[in-house]
Design a protein around this motif. Structure first.
Motif, PDB file in Angstrom:
ATOM      1  N   ALA A 109       0.853  -1.192   0.000  1.00 58.95           N
ATOM      2  CA  ALA A 109       0.000   0.000   0.000  1.00 58.95           C
ATOM      3  C   ALA A 109       0.883   1.235   0.000  1.00 58.95           C
ATOM      4  CB  ALA A 109      -0.915   0.011   1.214  1.00 58.95           C
ATOM      5  N   SER A 110       0.280   2.334  -0.414  1.00 56.88           N
ATOM      6  CA  SER A 110       0.998   3.604  -0.374  1.00 56.88           C
ATOM      7  C   SER A 110       0.003   4.758  -0.334  1.00 56.88           C
ATOM      8  CB  SER A 110       1.888   3.742  -1.619  1.00 56.88           C
ATOM      9  OG  SER A 110       2.696   4.901  -1.510  1.00 56.88           O
ATOM     10  N   PHE A 111       0.496   5.947  -0.052  1.00 55.61           N
ATOM     11  CA  PHE A 111      -0.245   7.178  -0.311  1.00 55.61           C
ATOM     12  C   PHE A 111       0.763   8.174  -0.839  1.00 55.61           C
ATOM     13  CE2 PHE A 111       0.849   7.283   4.253  1.00 55.61           C
ATOM     14  CZ  PHE A 111       1.597   8.442   4.333  1.00 55.61           C
ATOM     15  N   SER A 119       4.076  11.995   8.296  1.00 56.21           N
ATOM     16  CA  SER A 119       4.270  11.870   9.750  1.00 56.21           C
ATOM     17  C   SER A 119       5.036  10.577  10.036  1.00 56.21           C
ATOM     18  CB  SER A 119       2.909  11.819  10.449  1.00 56.21           C
ATOM     19  OG  SER A 119       2.248  10.612  10.112  1.00 56.21           O
ATOM     20  N   ASN A 121       4.111   8.208  11.912  1.00 55.88           N
ATOM     21  CA  ASN A 121       3.188   7.065  11.807  1.00 55.88           C
ATOM     22  C   ASN A 121       2.890   6.718  10.345  1.00 55.88           C
ATOM     23  OD1 ASN A 121       1.479   5.017  12.763  1.00 55.88           O
ATOM     24  ND2 ASN A 121      -0.316   6.370  12.685  1.00 55.88           N
ATOM     25  N   GLY A 122       2.778   7.755   9.507  1.00 51.54           N
ATOM     26  CA  GLY A 122       2.555   7.513   8.080  1.00 51.54           C
ATOM     27  C   GLY A 122       3.724   6.759   7.464  1.00 51.54           C
ATOM     28  N   THR A 125       3.727   3.188   8.766  1.00 57.99           N
ATOM     29  CA  THR A 125       2.620   2.394   8.197  1.00 57.99           C
ATOM     30  C   THR A 125       3.022   1.790   6.856  1.00 57.99           C
ATOM     31  OG1 THR A 125       0.971   3.744   9.322  1.00 57.99           O
ATOM     32  CG2 THR A 125       0.206   2.510   7.404  1.00 57.99           C
ATOM     33  N   ILE A 126       3.629   2.611   6.016  1.00 56.11           N
ATOM     34  CA  ILE A 126       3.990   2.156   4.672  1.00 56.11           C
ATOM     35  C   ILE A 126       5.178   1.178   4.709  1.00 56.11           C
ATOM     36  CG2 ILE A 126       4.779   2.950   2.368  1.00 56.11           C
ATOM     37  CD1 ILE A 126       1.739   3.460   3.281  1.00 56.11           C
ATOM     38  N   MET A 168       6.742   9.710  -3.102  1.00 54.59           N
ATOM     39  CA  MET A 168       6.633   8.304  -2.681  1.00 54.59           C
ATOM     40  C   MET A 168       7.885   7.889  -1.924  1.00 54.59           C
ATOM     41  SD  MET A 168       4.891   6.223  -5.760  1.00 54.59           S
ATOM     42  CE  MET A 168       3.128   6.348  -5.972  1.00 54.59           C
ATOM     43  N   TYR A 171       7.342   4.873   0.432  1.00 61.93           N
ATOM     44  CA  TYR A 171       7.062   3.671  -0.367  1.00 61.93           C
ATOM     45  C   TYR A 171       8.317   3.239  -1.128  1.00 61.93           C
ATOM     46  CZ  TYR A 171       4.596   1.037  -4.120  1.00 61.93           C
ATOM     47  OH  TYR A 171       4.159   0.103  -5.028  1.00 61.93           O
ATOM     48  N   PHE A 203       3.416   1.800 -13.388  1.00 61.45           N
ATOM     49  CA  PHE A 203       2.006   1.989 -13.047  1.00 61.45           C
ATOM     50  C   PHE A 203       1.156   0.872 -13.621  1.00 61.45           C
ATOM     51  CE2 PHE A 203       2.962   6.532 -12.234  1.00 61.45           C
ATOM     52  CZ  PHE A 203       2.377   6.604 -10.993  1.00 61.45           C
ATOM     53  N   GLY A 208      -6.371  -0.329  -6.209  1.00 57.55           N
ATOM     54  CA  GLY A 208      -5.599   0.526  -5.303  1.00 57.55           C
ATOM     55  C   GLY A 208      -5.111   1.781  -5.994  1.00 57.55           C
ATOM     56  N   GLN A 212      -6.275   5.858  -5.688  1.00 59.23           N
ATOM     57  CA  GLN A 212      -5.278   6.906  -5.422  1.00 59.23           C
ATOM     58  C   GLN A 212      -5.165   7.916  -6.557  1.00 59.23           C
ATOM     59  OE1 GLN A 212      -1.320   6.522  -3.635  1.00 59.23           O
ATOM     60  NE2 GLN A 212      -1.634   4.336  -3.865  1.00 59.23           N
TER      61      GLN A 212
HETATM   62  C1  LIG Z   1       7.630   6.083 -11.893  1.00 50.42           C
HETATM   63  C2  LIG Z   1       6.935   5.725 -10.636  1.00 50.42           C
HETATM   64  C3  LIG Z   1       6.041   4.546 -10.740  1.00 50.42           C
HETATM   65  C4  LIG Z   1       5.550   4.198  -9.395  1.00 50.42           C
HETATM   66  C5  LIG Z   1       4.396   3.329  -9.452  1.00 50.42           C
HETATM   67  C6  LIG Z   1       3.819   3.130  -8.085  1.00 50.42           C
HETATM   68  C7  LIG Z   1       2.372   3.341  -8.112  1.00 50.42           C
HETATM   69  C8  LIG Z   1       1.720   3.123  -6.778  1.00 50.42           C
HETATM   70  C9  LIG Z   1       1.511   1.954  -6.336  1.00 50.42           C
HETATM   71  C10 LIG Z   1       0.756   1.748  -5.125  1.00 50.42           C
HETATM   72  O1  LIG Z   1       0.461   2.568  -4.354  1.00 50.42           O
HETATM   73  S1  LIG Z   1       0.389   0.147  -4.970  1.00 50.42           S
HETATM   74  C11 LIG Z   1      -0.767   0.007  -3.716  1.00 50.42           C
HETATM   75  C12 LIG Z   1      -2.048   0.614  -4.120  1.00 50.42           C
HETATM   76  N1  LIG Z   1      -2.977   0.546  -3.018  1.00 50.42           N
HETATM   77  C13 LIG Z   1      -2.976   1.431  -2.008  1.00 50.42           C
HETATM   78  O2  LIG Z   1      -2.178   2.328  -1.900  1.00 50.42           O
HETATM   79  C14 LIG Z   1      -4.015   1.256  -0.978  1.00 50.42           C
HETATM   80  C15 LIG Z   1      -4.680   2.567  -0.657  1.00 50.42           C
HETATM   81  N2  LIG Z   1      -4.289   3.136   0.625  1.00 50.42           N
HETATM   82  C16 LIG Z   1      -4.657   2.641   1.843  1.00 50.42           C
HETATM   83  O3  LIG Z   1      -5.205   1.564   1.967  1.00 50.42           O
HETATM   84  C17 LIG Z   1      -4.403   3.485   3.055  1.00 50.42           C
HETATM   85  O4  LIG Z   1      -4.392   4.817   2.707  1.00 50.42           O
HETATM   86  C18 LIG Z   1      -3.076   3.176   3.796  1.00 50.42           C
HETATM   87  C19 LIG Z   1      -1.943   3.782   3.012  1.00 50.42           C
HETATM   88  C20 LIG Z   1      -2.821   1.685   3.915  1.00 50.42           C
HETATM   89  C21 LIG Z   1      -3.147   3.754   5.219  1.00 50.42           C
HETATM   90  O5  LIG Z   1      -4.297   3.243   5.841  1.00 50.42           O
HETATM   91  P1  LIG Z   1      -4.328   2.768   7.391  1.00 50.42           P
HETATM   92  O6  LIG Z   1      -5.760   2.582   7.768  1.00 50.42           O
HETATM   93  O7  LIG Z   1      -3.415   1.632   7.592  1.00 50.42           O
HETATM   94  O8  LIG Z   1      -3.721   3.938   8.180  1.00 50.42           O
HETATM   95  P2  LIG Z   1      -4.276   5.357   8.565  1.00 50.42           P
HETATM   96  O9  LIG Z   1      -4.607   5.306  10.008  1.00 50.42           O
HETATM   97  O10 LIG Z   1      -5.314   5.832   7.632  1.00 50.42           O
HETATM   98  O11 LIG Z   1      -2.969   6.232   8.358  1.00 50.42           O
HETATM   99  C22 LIG Z   1      -1.737   5.901   9.001  1.00 50.42           C
HETATM  100  C23 LIG Z   1      -0.849   7.114   8.955  1.00 50.42           C
HETATM  101  O12 LIG Z   1      -0.601   7.433   7.586  1.00 50.42           O
HETATM  102  C24 LIG Z   1      -1.025   8.792   7.331  1.00 50.42           C
HETATM  103  N3  LIG Z   1      -1.600   8.923   6.000  1.00 50.42           N
HETATM  104  C25 LIG Z   1      -2.477   8.095   5.402  1.00 50.42           C
HETATM  105  N4  LIG Z   1      -2.825   8.579   4.195  1.00 50.42           N
HETATM  106  C26 LIG Z   1      -2.139   9.748   4.032  1.00 50.42           C
HETATM  107  C27 LIG Z   1      -2.057  10.720   2.968  1.00 50.42           C
HETATM  108  N5  LIG Z   1      -2.760  10.566   1.854  1.00 50.42           N
HETATM  109  N6  LIG Z   1      -1.244  11.779   3.146  1.00 50.42           N
HETATM  110  C28 LIG Z   1      -0.492  11.934   4.267  1.00 50.42           C
HETATM  111  N7  LIG Z   1      -0.531  11.040   5.319  1.00 50.42           N
HETATM  112  C29 LIG Z   1      -1.341   9.974   5.178  1.00 50.42           C
HETATM  113  C30 LIG Z   1      -2.111   9.045   8.369  1.00 50.42           C
HETATM  114  O13 LIG Z   1      -2.285  10.418   8.592  1.00 50.42           O
HETATM  115  C31 LIG Z   1      -1.564   8.311   9.594  1.00 50.42           C
HETATM  116  O14 LIG Z   1      -0.579   9.055  10.241  1.00 50.42           O
HETATM  117  P3  LIG Z   1      -0.919   9.943  11.559  1.00 50.42           P
HETATM  118  O15 LIG Z   1      -1.956  10.947  11.123  1.00 50.42           O
HETATM  119  O16 LIG Z   1      -1.449   8.987  12.590  1.00 50.42           O
HETATM  120  O17 LIG Z   1       0.367  10.574  11.927  1.00 50.42           O
END
Ligand SMILES: CCCCCCC/C=C/C(=O)SCCNC(=O)CCNC(=O)[C@H](O)C(C)(C)COP(=O)(O)OP(=O)(O)OC[C@H]1O[C@@H](n2cnc3c(N)ncnc32)[C@H](O)[C@@H]1OP(=O)(O)O
Ligand SMILES: NC(=O)C1=CN([C@@H]2O[C@H](COP(=O)(O)OP(=O)(O)OC[C@H]3O[C@@H](n4cnc5c(N)ncnc54)[C@H](OP(=O)(O)O)[C@@H]3O)[C@@H](O)[C@H]2O)C=CC1
Length: 269
Positions: A109-111, A119, A121-122, A125-126, A168, A171, A203, A208, A212
């Motif tokens: 997963a990523s954001f 943060s 925690n963020g 998490t990743i 990223m 991630y 990509f 997911g 995003q």
């Molecule tokens: C040339 C480059 C090519 C690159 C290609 C790559 C393309 C990308 C690929 C992917 O991303 S593959 C995976 C795709 N699927 C997903 O990403 C899943 C979608 N996301 C989620 O499920 C969730 O957002 C999460 C990332 C798993 C987090 O969810 P979770 O419930 O586990 O935690 P939270 O309590 O929500 O958050 C924890 C922590 O993270 C901070 N946070 C979450 N989202 C964001 C954001 N968008 N921006 C900034 N921070 C974020 C959140 O605030 C929490 O931190 P604290 O607030 O507690 O400090």
């Protein structure tokens, strides 16, 4: 003339097949993981599909079992960041299928966020899902994979872990770790006959990524070659090859699957 090995004495088709293999695919409720599970089962492997929610992954197993794919599927709820749950997953797989031959560390997963705004925690998490999840599953599965003559691990990294992608950093750092673990551990575990490789997609249109970035498999030109978004099935095809005896001499590699590089990235000649 040297004798042909067992693997080489098989036909081309046989060497590409997974018949009789027993696999765990993490993060199989969606996207790339689901496509891998479906292709493995179509090729004759029995698959354990896992994700954090039984309600998400149960229908994937049902769909495989209701199809004419020869492989059987079992759904098990497992969060890859939870070591106890991961150990229970491996144990349940061995109980169900009598062993384990292939582990696909796909859950991820990523954001997107600027580095300054991530943060602690963020960040954790990743890294926890992508890197520690791979660590937990691989370590927990090692003995089962080594039994019965060895096995295969396929990791999912990312182009973001190979060349760097803005917004990223968390991630990319985690996926670079996955890629390095692939090469390091493949050397360390060679004497256990566990072959480890990694796929680094660009990509790929998955639920997911759609959530995003708003790109979906329905609105892409599948015939285009130049820097189009990829399909989950195109990544699953590589996983199939890496799991099969046909790739027996590929060890510790990260295979990038990202289409043709963008024109602006092409150096002047
Ligand atoms: C040339 C480059 C090519 C690159 C290609 C790559 C393309 C990308 C690929 C992917 O991303 S593959 C995976 C795709 N699927 C997903 O990403 C899943 C979608 N996301 C989620 O499920 C969730 O957002 C999460 C990332 C798993 C987090 O969810 P979770 O419930 O586990 O935690 P939270 O309590 O929500 O958050 C924890 C922590 O993270 C901070 N946070 C979450 N989202 C964001 C954001 N968008 N921006 C900034 N921070 C974020 C959140 O605030 C929490 O931190 P604290 O607030 O507690 O400090
Ligand atoms: N799509 C892309 O462009 C790219 C993807 N990748 C990598 O490929 C892999 C698959 O990505 P993609 O198919 O797009 O992702 P999706 O978001 O579509 O699917 C992610 C899967 O992981 C599961 N999952 C998430 N967190 C956990 C966890 N802690 N434990 C167990 N399962 C979990 C989700 O299930 P649930 O929510 O039910 O738990 C879901 O099945 C990932 O490792 C990703 O980083 C790499 C490069 C590019």
């Amino acid at each position: 003339m040297p004798e042909m090995s067992d693997a080489m004495s098989k036909s081309h088709t046989e060497r590409f097949r997974l018949e009789g293999q027993r696999a765990i695919i993490t993060g199989a409720s969606s996207g790339i993981g689901r496509a891998i599970a479906e292709e493995f089962a179509a090729d004759g492997a029995d698959v354990v599909v896992c994700s954090r929610e039984q309600d998400n992954v149960g229908p994937v197993a049902d769909e495989i079992n209701d199809s004419d794919r020869p492989g059987e599927a079992v759904a098990i709820e497992c969060d890859v960041t939870d070591r106890e749950a991961v150990e229970a997953l491996v144990e349940a797989t061995v109980d169900e299928f009598g062993g384990l031959d292939v582990l696909v560390n796909n859950a991820g997963a990523s954001f997107m966020s600027g580095f300054d705004d991530i943060s602690e925690n963020g960040w954790k998490t990743i890294v926890d899902i992508n890197l520690h999840g791979t660590y937990h599953c691989t370590q927990a599965a090692g003995d089962a994979l080594a039994a019965d003559g060895g096995g295969t691990v396929i990791n999912l990294s990312s182009v973001a872990g190979e060349q760097g992608a803005p917004y990223m950093s968390h991630y990319g750092a985690a996926k670079a770790g996955v890629s390095n673990l692939t090469s390091t551990l493949s050397a360390e575990w060679a004497d256990r006959d566990i072959r480890i490789n990694c796929i680094a997609p660009g990509f790929v249109a998955t639920p997911g990524v759609e959530s995003q970035m708003g790109v979906s498999a329905d609105n892409i030109d599948r015939e285009a070659v130049e820097r189009r978004i990829g399909l989950s099935e195109e990544i699953a095809d590589i996983a199939l090859f890496l799991a099969s005896p046909a790739s027996s001499y590929i060890v510790g590699q990260t295979i990038t699957a990202a289409g043709v590089p963008r024109l602006e990235e092409t150096p002047d000649i």
